[in-house]
Design an enzyme around this catalytic site. Structure first.
Site, short mmCIF file in Angstrom:
data_model
loop_
_atom_site.label_atom_id
_atom_site.label_comp_id
_atom_site.label_asym_id
_atom_site.label_seq_id
_atom_site.Cartn_x
_atom_site.Cartn_y
_atom_site.Cartn_z
N GLY A 1 -1.28 60.54 -3.08
CA GLY A 1 -0.07 59.91 -3.62
C GLY A 1 -0.30 59.51 -5.07
O GLY A 1 -1.31 58.88 -5.37
N ARG B 1 -1.74 67.30 -2.12
CA ARG B 1 -2.57 67.19 -0.92
C ARG B 1 -3.10 68.60 -0.66
O ARG B 1 -2.36 69.56 -0.79
CB ARG B 1 -1.75 66.64 0.24
N ASP C 1 -7.28 56.25 -0.21
CA ASP C 1 -8.39 56.35 0.76
C ASP C 1 -8.63 57.79 1.21
O ASP C 1 -9.78 58.19 1.40
CB ASP C 1 -8.17 55.41 1.95
N THR D 1 -3.86 54.04 -6.19
CA THR D 1 -2.81 54.04 -5.17
C THR D 1 -1.93 52.81 -5.36
O THR D 1 -2.45 51.73 -5.68
CB THR D 1 -3.41 54.03 -3.74
N ASP E 1 -0.61 51.26 -3.07
CA ASP E 1 -0.65 50.45 -1.85
C ASP E 1 -1.60 49.27 -1.89
O ASP E 1 -1.50 48.37 -1.05
CB ASP E 1 -1.01 51.33 -0.64
N ASP F 1 -4.57 49.03 -0.90
CA ASP F 1 -5.16 48.84 0.44
C ASP F 1 -6.60 49.32 0.53
O ASP F 1 -7.06 49.68 1.62
CB ASP F 1 -4.29 49.57 1.48
N ARG G 1 2.61 51.74 4.51
CA ARG G 1 2.62 52.20 5.90
C ARG G 1 1.60 51.43 6.73
O ARG G 1 1.88 50.97 7.83
CB ARG G 1 2.26 53.69 5.92
#
Ligand code: ADP
Length: 338
Positions: free
Chosen positions: A16, A77, A108, A131, A133, A135, A177
């Site tokens: 992403g 990807r 990740d 990212t 996110d 995370d 997510r």
């Protein structure tokens, strides 16, 4: 890698995309060039390595990009890289090109890919947290997170205006997510009445009870920030007959019970776009430079990050095996502030 200093660096942006990736590419390139390394950028993440699709980078090729969103190297990807054969091919191409350190900017998945490449290639591997996110364990912040927060906040401020005007309930779905970092940050920043996070189970009846209480106290509109992971996992309907997997359906369910006009807004990919915010540019620039410095010291199999204002390295595996937790204090105060 022997104790020799790396002479050729490769860079990819993978998975992403996140605002600030360009600033990281620029910093890696310029600092590597200062240390007399040659630099190549592979296009579309691991795909560019597997397919030998790359560009030589010099000072000029990374000029005027620090402020641009997206990534000049594109991102993708790469299914082929998920197979040992694909990684063998990538390793072979890296050897052929004489790359001895690879910088992987991504989330990740991309860092897992970097770790998996270690069985096929003996060059140095350095990850950078790229990212929206936020995370990844091993860093307080990831490149792109601050911009995603700002973008979502600007959109939600507008939603708040119309929520107030029409005395409506608005559910705003934001990205995240697996983790609620964006939802919690945005929820605090926009003064949301409710924040629904993947880390906490959602009890619809309790939620509706709180909406009704605040209505009784005179609040006429209500903003609920929902992390996409909440609807992805599902919320049980009030009659416990179905699991709701969609923010619009969730809004309808709330409307059915409260009688209040309830709408859903899904922010989606706008959260990935836009010029990087100041803090993302600074984070990406400093981590890009630091990544080259640790590579020169011989580091490999690590991600660079920032913890309590200090730059650090963390073994790649820890970035996904260790848990990165939400800020407990923000969790505690969120409802107090609403
Ligand atoms: P992100 O880096 O944003 O989490 P993905 O999870 O899609 O994005 O991962 C990006 C790419 O990294 C994948 O398309 C694949 O090429 C590579 N990758 C992810 N996981 C692995 C893995 N376990 N082994 C090898 N490569 C992987």
């Amino acid at each position: 890698m022997a104790s020799d200093k790396p002479r050729k660096a490769g860079i990819i942006t993978s998975g992403g995309d996140a605002p600030g990736m360009n600033a990281a590419i620029r910093a890696i390139t310029r600092v590597a060039l200062r240390h007399e390394m040659a630099v190549v950028g592979f296009y579309r993440g691991y795909t560019g390595i597997v397919n030998e699709d790359y560009v030589d980078l010099d000072r000029k090729s990374v000029a005027n990009i620090v402020q641009r969103g997206g990534t000049i190297l594109r991102s993708a990807r790469c299914k082929e890289f998920m197979t040992p054969e694909g990684r063998d091919k990538a390793a072979e191409n890296l050897r052929k090109l004489g790359v001895d350190v690879l910088f992987v900017i991504g989330g990740d998945g991309s860092l897992r890919g970097a770790a998996a490449l270690r069985d096929h290639w003996d060059g140095q591997l350095i990850g950078l947290p790229g990212t929206i996110d936020n995370d990844l364990a091993g860093t307080d912040y990831t490149i792109g997170y601050f911009t995603a927060l700002d973008t979502a906040l600007h959109a939600i401020d507008k939603v708040r205006d119309t929520a107030d005007a029409f005395e409506r309930i608005f559910l705003v779905e934001v990205m995240g997510r697996m983790a609620g970092f964006i939802a919690l940050g945005v929820g605090i920043g926009c003064g949301a009445e409710e924040v629904l996070l993947p880390e906490r189970p959602v009890d619809l009846r309790e939620l509706i009870g709180r909406i009704q209480d605040s209505r009784a106290m005179g609040k006429t509109s209500c903003l609920i920030v929902v992390a996409e992971g909440v609807v992805h996992r599902g919320v049980r309907s009030l009659d416990d007959r179905i699991t709701i997997h969609d923010s619009t359906m969730l809004a309808k369910e709330i409307q059915k019970e409260t009688g209040l006009d309830s709408r859903a807004v899904i922010l989606g990919h706008i959260q990935r776009g836009g010029n990087p915010a100041a803090l993302d540019r600074i984070l990406a620039s400093s981590l890009g430079a630091y990544a080259v410095e640790v590579a020169l010291e011989g580091a490999t199999g690590v991600m660079v990050g920032v913890k309590s204002q200090a730059r650090c390295t963390v073994p790649l595996e820890e970035t996904w095996t260790k848990h990165s937790s939400l800020d407990e204090y923000l969790l505690k105060i969120q409802r107090l502030l609403a």
